[in-house]
Design a protein around this motif. Sequence first.
Motif, PDB file in Angstrom:
ATOM      1  N   ILE B  15     -44.268 -15.031   6.169  1.00 33.16           N
ATOM      2  CA  ILE B  15     -44.742 -13.730   6.648  1.00 33.16           C
ATOM      3  C   ILE B  15     -43.620 -13.005   7.370  1.00 33.16           C
ATOM      4  CG2 ILE B  15     -46.529 -12.552   7.963  1.00 33.16           C
ATOM      5  CD1 ILE B  15     -48.058 -15.083   8.136  1.00 33.16           C
ATOM      6  N   ILE B  16     -42.922 -13.757   8.211  1.00 33.94           N
ATOM      7  CA  ILE B  16     -41.839 -13.141   8.980  1.00 33.94           C
ATOM      8  C   ILE B  16     -40.614 -14.030   8.836  1.00 33.94           C
ATOM      9  CG2 ILE B  16     -41.028 -12.621  11.287  1.00 33.94           C
ATOM     10  CD1 ILE B  16     -43.156 -10.971  11.427  1.00 33.94           C
ATOM     11  N   LYS B 109     -49.137  -8.634   9.887  1.00 38.35           N
ATOM     12  CA  LYS B 109     -48.719  -7.664   8.882  1.00 38.35           C
ATOM     13  C   LYS B 109     -49.004  -6.240   9.332  1.00 38.35           C
ATOM     14  CE  LYS B 109     -48.247 -10.164   4.689  1.00 38.35           C
ATOM     15  NZ  LYS B 109     -49.029 -10.851   3.672  1.00 38.35           N
ATOM     16  N   GLU B 110     -50.107  -6.074  10.054  1.00 41.58           N
ATOM     17  CA  GLU B 110     -50.432  -4.717  10.504  1.00 41.58           C
ATOM     18  C   GLU B 110     -49.477  -4.216  11.574  1.00 41.58           C
ATOM     19  OE1 GLU B 110     -54.402  -4.629  11.884  1.00 41.58           O
ATOM     20  OE2 GLU B 110     -55.196  -5.172   9.928  1.00 41.58           O
ATOM     21  N   PHE B 112     -46.131  -5.336  12.096  1.00 39.52           N
ATOM     22  CA  PHE B 112     -44.851  -6.027  11.941  1.00 39.52           C
ATOM     23  C   PHE B 112     -43.718  -5.289  12.647  1.00 39.52           C
ATOM     24  CE2 PHE B 112     -42.260  -3.674   8.953  1.00 39.52           C
ATOM     25  CZ  PHE B 112     -43.165  -2.800   8.411  1.00 39.52           C
ATOM     26  N   VAL B 113     -43.820  -3.977  12.780  1.00 36.78           N
ATOM     27  CA  VAL B 113     -42.748  -3.258  13.477  1.00 36.78           C
ATOM     28  C   VAL B 113     -42.639  -3.761  14.914  1.00 36.78           C
ATOM     29  CG1 VAL B 113     -42.011  -1.017  14.279  1.00 36.78           C
ATOM     30  CG2 VAL B 113     -43.019  -1.232  12.038  1.00 36.78           C
ATOM     31  N   TYR B 116     -41.314  -7.420  15.036  1.00 37.09           N
ATOM     32  CA  TYR B 116     -39.865  -7.530  14.887  1.00 37.09           C
ATOM     33  C   TYR B 116     -39.142  -7.080  16.136  1.00 37.09           C
ATOM     34  CZ  TYR B 116     -39.037  -9.089  10.161  1.00 37.09           C
ATOM     35  OH  TYR B 116     -38.932  -9.865   9.046  1.00 37.09           O
ATOM     36  N   ILE B 145     -54.763   2.132  20.363  1.00 36.36           N
ATOM     37  CA  ILE B 145     -55.314   3.048  19.371  1.00 36.36           C
ATOM     38  C   ILE B 145     -54.595   4.389  19.416  1.00 36.36           C
ATOM     39  CG2 ILE B 145     -57.360   4.364  18.743  1.00 36.36           C
ATOM     40  CD1 ILE B 145     -57.559   1.632  17.812  1.00 36.36           C
ATOM     41  N   LYS B 148     -51.205   4.299  17.778  1.00 36.93           N
ATOM     42  CA  LYS B 148     -51.279   4.148  16.327  1.00 36.93           C
ATOM     43  C   LYS B 148     -51.653   5.476  15.679  1.00 36.93           C
ATOM     44  CE  LYS B 148     -52.111  -0.664  15.406  1.00 36.93           C
ATOM     45  NZ  LYS B 148     -53.147  -1.668  15.264  1.00 36.93           N
ATOM     46  N   ASN B 151     -48.691   7.736  15.706  1.00 35.69           N
ATOM     47  CA  ASN B 151     -47.683   7.357  14.721  1.00 35.69           C
ATOM     48  C   ASN B 151     -48.103   7.699  13.318  1.00 35.69           C
ATOM     49  OD1 ASN B 151     -45.622   6.414  16.231  1.00 35.69           O
ATOM     50  ND2 ASN B 151     -46.435   4.342  16.410  1.00 35.69           N
ATOM     51  N   THR B 152     -49.394   7.410  13.005  1.00 34.93           N
ATOM     52  CA  THR B 152     -49.835   7.647  11.642  1.00 34.93           C
ATOM     53  C   THR B 152     -49.849   9.123  11.302  1.00 34.93           C
ATOM     54  OG1 THR B 152     -51.353   5.908  12.198  1.00 34.93           O
ATOM     55  CG2 THR B 152     -51.497   6.792   9.994  1.00 34.93           C
TER      56      THR B 152
END
Lengths: 545, 425
Positions: B15-16, B109-110, B112-113, B116, B145, B148, B151-152
């Motif tokens: 995954i990472i 995965k949701e 990951f930014v 990292y 929230i 997010k 960002n989106t």
Amino acid sequence: MADFIKQNAGRFFANNKKGENAELLADLNSEYRDRRKDAVKRVIANMTVGKDVSSLFPQVVKNMQTEDLEMKKLVYLYLMNYAKSNPDLVILAVNTFVKDTDHINPLIRALAIRTMGCIRVDKILDHICEPLRKCLEDDNPYVRKTAAIGVAKLWDLDQERALENGFVTILQDLVSDSNPMVVANAVTALAEMQESSASKDVFVVNVAIMNKMLAALNECTEWGQIAILTSLADYRPLDSKEAENVCERVIPRLQHANGSVVLSAIRVIMIFMRYIRNEDFIKSLIKKMSPPLVTLLASAPEVQYVSLRNINLILQKRPDILQNDVRVFFCKYNDPPYVKREKLEIMIKLCNDKNIEQILSELKEYASEVDVEFVRKAVRAIGRCAIMIDEASERCVNVLLDLINTKVNYVVQEAIIVIKDIFRKYPKRYEAIIPTLCQNLDSLDEPEAKGSLIWIIGEYAERIENADELIENFLETFLEENSQVQLQLLTATVKLFLKKPAQSQEIVHRVLQTATNEIDNPDTRDRAYVYWRLLSTDPQAAKAV
Amino acid sequence: MIESLFVLSPTGKVIIEKHWHELIPRRVVDFFNDQVSKAMAEGEDVTREDVLPIIASPKYQLINVYRDGLTYLSPVTKEVDPMMVFEFLHRIPDIMQEYFGQVSETVIKENFVTVYQLLEEMMDDGFPLTTEPNSLKEIVPAPNILNKVVNTLGATTSVSTRKMPHGMSNLPWRKAGVKYNSNEIFFDIVEEIDAIVDSTGKAVSCEAHGTIQTNSRLSGMPDLTLSFVNPRLVDDCSFHQSVRFNKWESDKVLSFVPPDGHFRLMSYRVNLPSQQNLPIQVKPSINIGANGAKFDITVSLRNTEGKPVENVVLTLPLHKSTTTLTAQCNVGQYMFDPVGKILRWDVGKVVPRERAPVLSGSFGFGSASSEAAANAGYNIGVEFLINSHSLSGLKVDVLKLFNESYKPYKGVRTMTKAGRYQVRA
């Protein structure tokens, strides 16, 4: 709303179609910043799952000149991964790195110098020295501490250049920095460099340096403490007083939650203890070391495993630690097998006449567990305890008899092997149990177990009524037996003959004949010859043997 | 020093992947997965948790930690302190839990930014740097929230005006200028009991592990002194960085300037004596016959000062040759897992002076290994929770505040629950 967000984040990992790279390319060149950022995220996502996105290198790098910290970090991430395959393109990025080391935001300065250090291509070396020097002398401690690690990275790539440019000296000075985090990182970097240096003079801990490290010890993060403690362990104290001082200052570290800090502190104390003359002080140190070791055993299984291995070593040096804490080493039924093995070893080491009762009842419980290997070890442990502690041997033997009565095959066999050892240590003490052992003859199929019982029969032949019958029993399958068993049978038969010559004359003759004529194994055959000679020439001498 | 990190999904997929030195090829992950499969095929009872944490391969030592389905794998080529690696590997899911509330393949995965970025901050060149959640939160923003959504929808996050890490105060764990309207501080004492109880009900070994979680909402730079009624009970303890060790050594009080927000003030361990009166008594009786056994288990309370015991769950793994099981209970529900051969009885809440919960029934063995089954020992794993109760008896006494002029509100909550608690039948 949450679903919408989840969807959008998850799509970074959506299946790749042909031409996706082309799509990414377009997005990376888009005028809209958020489109570009999105594309960079998709590139990284592809990188994570192993897809090749190296062709997008120039486009990704173009995005580095941005005020957006998140975007910068992502680009740096990408760069580090692919720098080796595209070194010429990396040089394009170098100017931005160097500029960034002068950025007004210290986080960005640190990020730049850190990433430059991670790009392990020779070409970058020319560009890194000046920025690195600047950052080592930066006002902000966060930047300084990052630069300290940067020196270690440079050292890794090119030791000479690091020396020529005086970086090693600057780093050594940083050990006296006012900020404890900088000190910790400087120590870490120097220790790393020392390991790979040819001359071994990069980081020599002397009194001054040691005091600086001790001063920083209380205030840096746990990882910094580990680095400092590890380096301290290399120092040799000049006299007993100095050793005592250092130990005093290290003792508070034993109360840390991080197992590695505790173990590093213990290492320092164990080493320095050798130089201390004051017996009372040593005793108090030992008392202080036990509780933290015990607490470590309540952590995750891997941490327990490392702690147990270390405790094993510590016990070898200082058997008086943990004397009263045997209970913490009792195995829980759902401990992983590798933890149980270590705990068992330690239980045996800690066994003494005060706690043997407790330990024995624990071992008896373990003998009823499901894991066969573990059960065997538990039974053997009972034997070792019996041999170690004279007064307890009777109780051990009783426990072993109970276990034999369970009639569980592998338990019985293991028990008999162990009982043979007990007989060897305490001859003539437990002869009463021999009949019980002989009753279990039929359940033995493992060579070691058979060998053990045969030895017992041979050794105590004079006490066993039907010793000759029992040996006959075994002899029927003589030729199919394992060579170890055959050897035992030979020896036992001869002993039998010496003790009861009348009954066993014929048996002995038969065995020796078979052994010398029909067996291929040279050891067995030769032993038989030796016995034959011995018996034929001088039975009295044989008896003496 | 740690050279690389792979985070693997429950099926062994990467995954990472992060490298701090040379790129270690993914082949090593395949090797690792093979070793795991081999180890698990060795015995019927072998589970993933039983696989060795350090596996040797021709070129690397594979240090791995398995937690909640995910594997954190770190291959090393040089001599390294294994304890440090394990502690660090465990820290990664700890931090992810802090940031995201739960740790799973999907969650990673949701986010990951963020993951990292966190890995970047937590480690540099293979040396762990910062793993304290408060410090990390200043550098890597936690996703909520609002973030997010922002960002989106494509808006920017203003980053260039971010404050420097470690604030302006002298203390690295507390920044200056904190202000609250109502000044309060809450202490949550959670004690976990690890015990082995033998078939007569006596505790063979028993320890209490406690942590004092604190939530500090105090203004300025308060200097606190917390004292206990009976501090000598504690056998071993470890503190947050802010606690002055000398004061504890001499006066057995906790003297500290707290960080703002949530933090773990202290962990302690109390070794409880064998005569300890355990609050919950599980009396199992298993009568083994030729082809099966009859059993009954009774749960009773002792010494809880009238408080009910909640979330009581008993787990009894049976021998692998067990075939059928029938049972009935007067309280709660039971469940038998025919594949793993585990009997699980969810008792729920047990109130003193009400009728004691009893589970009784019988199970049968297949003919194959009935002998081994007949002699096997049975261990019952017990879970429970008691509110407002501390088994060790450690009690908070007085909280004194210096350096500030307000009067803070102090809240203390205690709870005891089962850790690794087993009863032998």
